[in-house]
Design an enzyme around this catalytic site. Structure first.
Site, PDB file in Angstrom:
ATOM      1  N   GLU A  23       0.394  -1.257   0.376  1.00 44.24           N
ATOM      2  CA  GLU A  23      -0.614  -1.670  -0.608  1.00 44.24           C
ATOM      3  C   GLU A  23      -1.726  -0.634  -0.744  1.00 44.24           C
ATOM      4  OE1 GLU A  23      -0.092  -6.495  -0.350  1.00 44.24           O
ATOM      5  OE2 GLU A  23      -1.815  -5.656   0.654  1.00 44.24           O
TER       6      GLU A  23
ATOM      7  N   GLU B 283       7.258  -7.846  -0.607  1.00 43.85           N
ATOM      8  CA  GLU B 283       6.466  -8.972  -0.093  1.00 43.85           C
ATOM      9  C   GLU B 283       6.353 -10.026  -1.182  1.00 43.85           C
ATOM     10  OE1 GLU B 283       2.619  -8.475   1.738  1.00 43.85           O
ATOM     11  OE2 GLU B 283       3.183  -6.530   2.574  1.00 43.85           O
TER      12      GLU B 283
END
Ligand code: BG6
Length: 472
Positions: A176, A367
């Site tokens: 991320e 995810e």
């Protein structure tokens, strides 16, 4: 979809689950491991870091994957996982980050994990840096604000590629990477409190990470035949709160703050809108000619986390909602999880189509999942959790993923987040559970650590085995 029968997922689709070292391993000071920034974050991102490790930090022991990995991997295999995403704790390999030599005991641990995965025919997908930079690099160097971090990271990657390159095809450079804007300590190891961090320091740190990502992409391409290197983005579709063009432009700006990271990774240079933002905000970056050349090394695929969408508005009085590090303005049409993350399965289709059209690179959903409180119950004398809420969440998202494949988008695989219960990144709780496998450990640290199959365990096994037909 035009046909009446739902399309099956491709036979080579990579089904699996995802975790991160600091959230599962425990053993935070074992076998020569150094401290990482997570060892001073006992309460996640909600309070400032502590001076040193404290006993209440659940990550000290986490779910003890460090010792229990054979049992856990066997359970993943039982569900039919084809891939397991995990991260390597940088501070196991280079305890301080700037050490001359790597720590052999740390390297040997991941050899054992890879052996176990191989035994079960599960492909590894490794995140090189997942919110666990060595603490020393934060304290002594100011984290990624310091250009020297590029060299330390490159050396760490060189060690990983040398040791594991022959057996690991899929790698992600930074988890991320766009989260650094919202969580500069957790994501960028920057010790300056967010409110005091200047835009120049923040964006210089971002630049260093982007250069580091590109440099190790090139390194991997040189060292490992057939390797696949991905960037990893928090994917949050941003909807205008109303049809007012002012809100549409606000949504465009919010989107672009995230897209810029993918644009650099996939197109090899900063986009014009981002350069304008830097100029307008008085940010002058130190970018060398070598940096510019390095950025030209683009990734092979784009991976993403997807939990929620959000809204943007030009109304300065609108209040921000909760969410995966970014928040944003709440969407009045959507329900939310117990932690306030808004649930929007169609948003997954929207963002996958957007990324595909923008970058034309294969995508990987690494995810997605629902954090929820679980209650253990007994069915036919066997302890379990009846987590229909989790099944509903995942099924709805997987149906949208299937629609996306029918749209013609190339998606390599899907790894559900927290396939086994783990410690939350944002709140450091264990009670915010994501797993198919329940771990008997509580927020106060009590519990046996034993593993239980939840109802979703059998459901996911059937979804994988039926290539999605079970989703209906
Ligand atoms: C992502 C992170 O932001 O979301 C994970 O990559 C994290 O590390 C996951 O655990 C879920 O967030 P949380 O805060 O519920 O753990």
């Amino acid at each position: 979809m035009s046909s009446t029968e739902p399309q099956l997922f491709p036979s080579d689709f990579l089904w699996g689950g995802a975790t991160a070292a600091n959230q599962i391993e425990g053993a935070y000071d074992v076998d020569g491991k150094g401290l990482s920034i997570q060892d001073v974050m006992p309460h996640g991102i909600t309070t400032p870091p502590t001076d040193g490790p404290t006993p209440e930090n659940l990550k000290n022991e986490a779910i003890d994957f460090y010792h229990r990995y054979p049992e856990d991997i066997a359970l993943f295999a039982e569900m039919g996982f084809r891939v397991f995403r995990f991260s390597i704790a940088w501070s196991r390999i280079y305890p301080n980050g700037d050490d001359a030599e790597p720590n052999e005991a740390g390297l040997a641990f991941y050899d054992r994990v890879l052996d176990e995965l191989e035994r079960h025919g599960i492909e590894p997908l490794i995140t090189i840096s997942h919110y666990e930079t060595p603490l020393h690099l934060a304290r002594e160097y100011g984290g990624w604000t310091n250009r020297k971090l590029i060299g330390f990271y490159e050396k760490y990657c060189h060690t990983l590629f040398t040791r594991y390159g022959h057996r690991v095809k899929y790698w992600l450079t930074f988890n991320e990477i766009n989260s650094i804007i919202h969580a500069p300590f957790m994501s960028g190891a920057i010790p300056t409190p967010k409110e005091q961090l200047s835009p120049t320091d923040l964006h210089q740190a971002i630049h260093h990470e982007l250069v580091a990502s590109a440099r190790v992409t090139r390194l991997a391409h040189e060292m490992i035949p057939g390797v696949q290197i991905g960037c990893m983005l928090i994917a949050i579709p941003v909807y205008p709160l109303t049809p007012d063009p002012e809100d549409v432009v606000a949504a465009m700006h919010t989107d672009r703050a995230n897209f810029a990271f993918g644009d650099v990774h996939c197109r090899g240079e900063y986009p014009g809108y981002h350069l304008r933002w830097l100029r307008d905000n008085g940010v002058e970056l130190q970018i060398t000619d070598e940096d510019r050349a390095d950025l030209r090394h683009t990734v092979d695929f784009v991976s993403l986390s997807y939990y929620m969408s959000t809204c943007a508005t030009a109304d300065p009085d609108a209040t921000a909602g909760a969410g995966n590090l970014m928040g944003g303005v709440a969407n009045p049409t959507l329900p939310a999880s117990e932690w306030g993350w808004q649930i929007d399965p169609q948003g997954l289709r929207v963002i996958l189509n957007t990324f595909w059209e923008r970058w034309g690179k294969p995508l990987f959903v690494v995810e997605n999942g629902l954090g929820a409180r679980d209650e253990v119950t007994e069915v036919d004398g066997v302890a379990t959790v009846i987590d229909d809420y989790r099944i509903d969440y995942l099924a709805a998202h997987l149906r949208q993923l299937r629609e996306t494949l029918v749209d013609g988008v190339e998606v390599l695989g899907y790894t559900s987040w927290g396939c086994i219960d783990l410690v939350s990144a944002s709140t450091a709780q264990l009670s915010k559970r994501y797993g198919f496998i329940y771990v008997d450990r509580n927020d106060d640290g009590s519990g046996t650590g034993n593993r239980l199959r939840k109802k979703s365990f059998g459901w996911y096994r059937d979804v994988i085995a039926s290539r999605g037909a079970r989703l209906g």
